[in-house]
Design a protein around this motif. Structure first.
Motif, PDB file in Angstrom:
ATOM      1  N   MET A   1       7.976   4.621 -13.805  1.00 29.09           N
ATOM      2  CA  MET A   1       9.501   4.448 -13.260  1.00 29.09           C
ATOM      3  C   MET A   1       9.114   3.100 -12.335  1.00 29.09           C
ATOM      4  N   TYR A   2       8.194   2.760 -11.589  1.00 31.70           N
ATOM      5  CA  TYR A   2       8.100   1.836 -10.816  1.00 31.70           C
ATOM      6  C   TYR A   2       6.674   0.764 -11.517  1.00 31.70           C
ATOM      7  N   PRO A   3       6.774  -0.374 -11.329  1.00 28.66           N
ATOM      8  CA  PRO A   3       5.578  -1.120 -11.903  1.00 28.66           C
ATOM      9  C   PRO A   3       4.263  -0.648 -11.133  1.00 28.66           C
ATOM     10  N   LYS A   4       3.335  -0.460 -11.819  1.00 28.53           N
ATOM     11  CA  LYS A   4       2.097  -0.192 -11.276  1.00 28.53           C
ATOM     12  C   LYS A   4       1.514  -1.333 -10.153  1.00 28.53           C
ATOM     13  N   GLU A   5       2.038  -2.727 -10.514  1.00 25.40           N
ATOM     14  CA  GLU A   5       1.715  -3.658  -9.500  1.00 25.40           C
ATOM     15  C   GLU A   5       2.397  -3.548  -8.328  1.00 25.40           C
ATOM     16  N   TYR A   6       3.562  -3.133  -8.514  1.00 29.03           N
ATOM     17  CA  TYR A   6       4.325  -2.918  -7.303  1.00 29.03           C
ATOM     18  C   TYR A   6       3.909  -1.690  -6.378  1.00 29.03           C
ATOM     19  N   ILE A   7       3.330  -0.589  -6.870  1.00 27.89           N
ATOM     20  CA  ILE A   7       2.719   0.341  -6.100  1.00 27.89           C
ATOM     21  C   ILE A   7       1.433  -0.151  -5.555  1.00 27.89           C
ATOM     22  N   GLN A   8       0.651  -1.078  -6.268  1.00 30.74           N
ATOM     23  CA  GLN A   8      -0.572  -1.642  -5.706  1.00 30.74           C
ATOM     24  C   GLN A   8       0.018  -2.575  -4.236  1.00 30.74           C
ATOM     25  N   PHE A   9       1.020  -3.295  -4.824  1.00 30.81           N
ATOM     26  CA  PHE A   9       1.311  -4.239  -3.474  1.00 30.81           C
ATOM     27  C   PHE A   9       1.754  -3.401  -2.256  1.00 30.81           C
ATOM     28  N   LEU A  10       2.375  -2.358  -2.632  1.00 34.42           N
ATOM     29  CA  LEU A  10       2.592  -1.351  -1.440  1.00 34.42           C
ATOM     30  C   LEU A  10       1.548  -0.945  -0.742  1.00 34.42           C
ATOM     31  N   VAL A  11       0.629  -0.267  -1.473  1.00 34.19           N
ATOM     32  CA  VAL A  11      -0.687   0.245  -1.098  1.00 34.19           C
ATOM     33  C   VAL A  11      -1.413  -0.928  -0.057  1.00 34.19           C
ATOM     34  N   ILE A  81      16.405  -3.640  -3.791  1.00 32.08           N
ATOM     35  CA  ILE A  81      15.485  -3.270  -2.452  1.00 32.08           C
ATOM     36  C   ILE A  81      15.629  -1.625  -2.726  1.00 32.08           C
ATOM     37  N   THR A  82      16.841  -1.305  -2.685  1.00 31.83           N
ATOM     38  CA  THR A  82      17.298  -0.027  -2.771  1.00 31.83           C
ATOM     39  C   THR A  82      16.472   0.870  -4.183  1.00 31.83           C
ATOM     40  N   ALA A  83      16.846   0.057  -4.965  1.00 31.31           N
ATOM     41  CA  ALA A  83      16.266   0.545  -6.567  1.00 31.31           C
ATOM     42  C   ALA A  83      14.723   0.532  -6.484  1.00 31.31           C
ATOM     43  N   LEU A  84      14.265  -0.293  -5.778  1.00 32.48           N
ATOM     44  CA  LEU A  84      12.694  -0.382  -5.486  1.00 32.48           C
ATOM     45  C   LEU A  84      12.043   1.002  -4.488  1.00 32.48           C
ATOM     46  N   GLY A  85      13.082   1.761  -4.078  1.00 29.07           N
ATOM     47  CA  GLY A  85      12.618   2.776  -3.069  1.00 29.07           C
ATOM     48  C   GLY A  85      12.396   2.432  -1.565  1.00 29.07           C
ATOM     49  N   LEU A  86      12.844   1.490  -1.371  1.00 17.94           N
ATOM     50  CA  LEU A  86      12.810   0.998   0.004  1.00 17.94           C
ATOM     51  C   LEU A  86      14.066   1.085   0.849  1.00 17.94           C
ATOM     52  N   ASP A  87      14.158   1.353   2.167  1.00 18.56           N
ATOM     53  CA  ASP A  87      15.282   1.477   2.823  1.00 18.56           C
ATOM     54  C   ASP A  87      15.918   0.126   3.440  1.00 18.56           C
ATOM     55  N   VAL A 115       9.431   2.882   2.642  1.00 15.78           N
ATOM     56  CA  VAL A 115       9.332   3.484   1.432  1.00 15.78           C
ATOM     57  C   VAL A 115      10.159   4.906   1.644  1.00 15.78           C
ATOM     58  N   ILE A 116      11.298   5.141   0.777  1.00 18.44           N
ATOM     59  CA  ILE A 116      11.827   6.430   1.299  1.00 18.44           C
ATOM     60  C   ILE A 116      12.094   7.061   0.117  1.00 18.44           C
ATOM     61  N   GLU A 117      11.804   6.643  -1.207  1.00 16.84           N
ATOM     62  CA  GLU A 117      11.775   7.390  -2.349  1.00 16.84           C
ATOM     63  C   GLU A 117      10.541   8.296  -2.549  1.00 16.84           C
ATOM     64  N   PRO A 118      10.677   9.638  -2.589  1.00 17.96           N
ATOM     65  CA  PRO A 118       9.642  10.423  -2.392  1.00 17.96           C
ATOM     66  C   PRO A 118       8.688  10.529  -3.461  1.00 17.96           C
ATOM     67  N   ILE A 119       8.951  10.242  -4.679  1.00 20.52           N
ATOM     68  CA  ILE A 119       7.903  10.071  -5.729  1.00 20.52           C
ATOM     69  C   ILE A 119       7.124   8.637  -5.521  1.00 20.52           C
ATOM     70  N   LEU A 120       7.862   7.772  -5.146  1.00 21.73           N
ATOM     71  CA  LEU A 120       6.948   6.462  -4.877  1.00 21.73           C
ATOM     72  C   LEU A 120       6.214   6.678  -3.779  1.00 21.73           C
ATOM     73  N   LEU A 121       6.664   7.291  -2.658  1.00 19.06           N
ATOM     74  CA  LEU A 121       5.861   7.404  -1.624  1.00 19.06           C
ATOM     75  C   LEU A 121       4.715   8.173  -1.666  1.00 19.06           C
ATOM     76  N   GLN A 122       4.711   9.311  -2.569  1.00 21.31           N
ATOM     77  CA  GLN A 122       3.673  10.110  -2.997  1.00 21.31           C
ATOM     78  C   GLN A 122       2.565   9.593  -3.692  1.00 21.31           C
ATOM     79  N   ALA A 123       2.899   8.511  -4.864  1.00 23.09           N
ATOM     80  CA  ALA A 123       2.233   7.715  -5.688  1.00 23.09           C
ATOM     81  C   ALA A 123       1.365   7.034  -4.690  1.00 23.09           C
ATOM     82  N   CYS A 124       2.086   6.168  -3.704  1.00 26.41           N
ATOM     83  CA  CYS A 124       1.509   5.298  -2.987  1.00 26.41           C
ATOM     84  C   CYS A 124       0.374   5.684  -2.144  1.00 26.41           C
ATOM     85  N   MET A 125       0.653   7.054  -1.511  1.00 23.69           N
ATOM     86  CA  MET A 125      -0.208   7.548  -0.497  1.00 23.69           C
ATOM     87  C   MET A 125      -1.423   8.188  -1.322  1.00 23.69           C
ATOM     88  N   GLU A 126      -1.370   8.469  -2.525  1.00 23.27           N
ATOM     89  CA  GLU A 126      -2.372   9.152  -3.383  1.00 23.27           C
ATOM     90  C   GLU A 126      -3.067   7.960  -3.773  1.00 23.27           C
TER      91      GLU A 126
END
Length: 173
Positions: A1-11, A81-87, A115-126
């Motif tokens: 759903m989100y690029p893994k690089e984007y998740i890494q960036f957020l982490v 920005i909204t589509a990337l799960g950010l407020d 980060v407001i999108e629950p699936i993205l937030l969970q992936a980042c936190m994990e």
């Protein structure tokens, strides 16, 4: 759903606070995506991480310059920005407030990308947990390996690439 690089960036942005790594990850992704637009949302996020890096090192001029560019680019991409799960309603005003702090040469304080999108937030936190970092924890200003990362990195590959480009230019003359 989100690029893994984007998740890494957020982490790294909200977790390790390794803004240099944020820049490296998204710059590589931006290049690989063939999106060479200077006003790409990826460039806006890259500039934001560069600004945070400069601010933490008390380079207020660099922080201000890159943050202004980041705000301009990110403001153009509210829907993205909204589509990337950010407020976006939180992000842009907080960046404007941050710019005032930088302009007033106030000390660095960590910020979190909202980060407001629950699936993205969970992936980042994990992912953050797997790296041994704490999501949302402030920057450790005593950790010189993060604060001054650009001075400590191995530049062998960069130097080799520059030499190769120089040889290619000389060969084309």
């Amino acid at each position: 759903m989100y690029p893994k690089e984007y998740i890494q960036f957020l982490v790294h942005f909200n977790g390790t606070r390794d803004y240099f790594e944020c820049h490296e990850i998204l710059e590589e992704y931006w290049k690989e995506s063939n999106d060479y637009q200077k006003d790409s949302i990826w460039v806006g996020l890259i500039l934001l991480s560069v600004s945070r890096y400069h601010h933490r090192r008390e380079n207020f001029s660099g922080a201000q310059r890159t943050l202004k560019k980041a705000i301009n680019i990110l403001s153009m991409h509210a829907n993205r920005i909204t589509a990337l799960g950010l407020d976006v309603q939180v992000l842009i005003p907080s960046l404007s407030h941050l710019l005032k702090n930088v302009e007033n040469m106030e000390g660095y304080q960590s910020i979190n990308l909202p980060v407001i999108e629950p699936i993205l937030l969970q992936a980042c936190m994990e992912r953050c947990e797997s790296l041994g970092c704490t999501w949302g924890k402030g920057s450790n200003l005593e950790d010189k390996s993060i604060v001054h990362r650009h001075k400590l990195r191995d530049r062998t590959v960069v130097i080799e690439e520059r030499m190769k480009a120089l040889r290619n230019r000389k060969g084309n003359e």
